[in-house]
Scaffold this motif. Structure first.
Motif, mmCIF file in Angstrom:
data_model
loop_
_atom_site.group_PDB
_atom_site.id
_atom_site.type_symbol
_atom_site.label_atom_id
_atom_site.label_comp_id
_atom_site.label_asym_id
_atom_site.label_seq_id
_atom_site.Cartn_x
_atom_site.Cartn_y
_atom_site.Cartn_z
ATOM 1 N N VAL A 14 24.022 -28.161 0.355
ATOM 2 C CA VAL A 14 24.711 -27.174 1.176
ATOM 3 C C VAL A 14 26.147 -27.631 1.436
ATOM 4 C CG1 VAL A 14 24.753 -25.990 3.412
ATOM 5 C CG2 VAL A 14 22.567 -26.534 2.355
ATOM 6 N N THR A 16 29.357 -28.245 3.435
ATOM 7 C CA THR A 16 29.411 -28.527 4.860
ATOM 8 C C THR A 16 30.827 -28.896 5.299
ATOM 9 O OG1 THR A 16 27.176 -29.434 4.711
ATOM 10 C CG2 THR A 16 28.402 -29.979 6.670
ATOM 11 N N THR A 33 32.991 -28.921 0.407
ATOM 12 C CA THR A 33 32.781 -27.505 0.116
ATOM 13 C C THR A 33 32.956 -27.191 -1.365
ATOM 14 O OG1 THR A 33 35.082 -27.064 0.700
ATOM 15 C CG2 THR A 33 33.452 -26.777 2.446
ATOM 16 N N PHE A 109 27.987 -24.811 8.024
ATOM 17 C CA PHE A 109 27.319 -24.811 6.724
ATOM 18 C C PHE A 109 27.851 -23.604 5.965
ATOM 19 C CE2 PHE A 109 24.401 -26.923 9.651
ATOM 20 C CZ PHE A 109 24.250 -28.129 8.987
#
Length: 111
Positions: A14, A16, A33, A109
């Motif tokens: 994910v 973050t 990211t 997130f």
């Protein structure tokens, strides 16, 4: 003082962003990211994420079980995309950020 970091040592799933709510003593924003899942090396791909090489290869080079390890091509893959994140167990402390106790953090997130 409280230390914070984003670690990719166990893999990635994910995007973050982690940042303190602005204070004069601590304004560092840590983020990861990048499109790691889309660019993940084939041998590390897992549904919905990108595995760490230790889980895949199970060798000291990637697992750092001896405590004496350095960067690998795979850790560099993660570090190149998320430079403020830890990418292997003994990565340097440039990926560790410290803020005063009581700092409020914002965690995002991303998609």
């Amino acid at each position: 003082m409280i230390s914070s970091d984003i670690s990719l040592v166990e893999g990635f799933n994910v995007p973050t962003e982690f940042s303190p709510v602005y204070t004069d003593e601590c304004s560092t924003r840590i983020k990861c990211t990048a499109d790691i899942i889309g660019q993940c090396p084939n041998e590390l791909r897992t549904p919905g994420g990108c595995n760490n090489p230790c889980m895949v290869f199970k060798t000291d080079e990637y697992c750092c079980t001896s405590g004496n390890c350095g960067p690998t091509n795979y850790s560099r893959f993660f570090k190149d995309r998320c430079s403020t994140s830890f990418s292997y167990p003994t990565d340097d402390l440039s990926s560790l950020f410290t803020c005063p106790s009581g700092t409020t953090y914002r965690v995002v997130f991303c998609q």
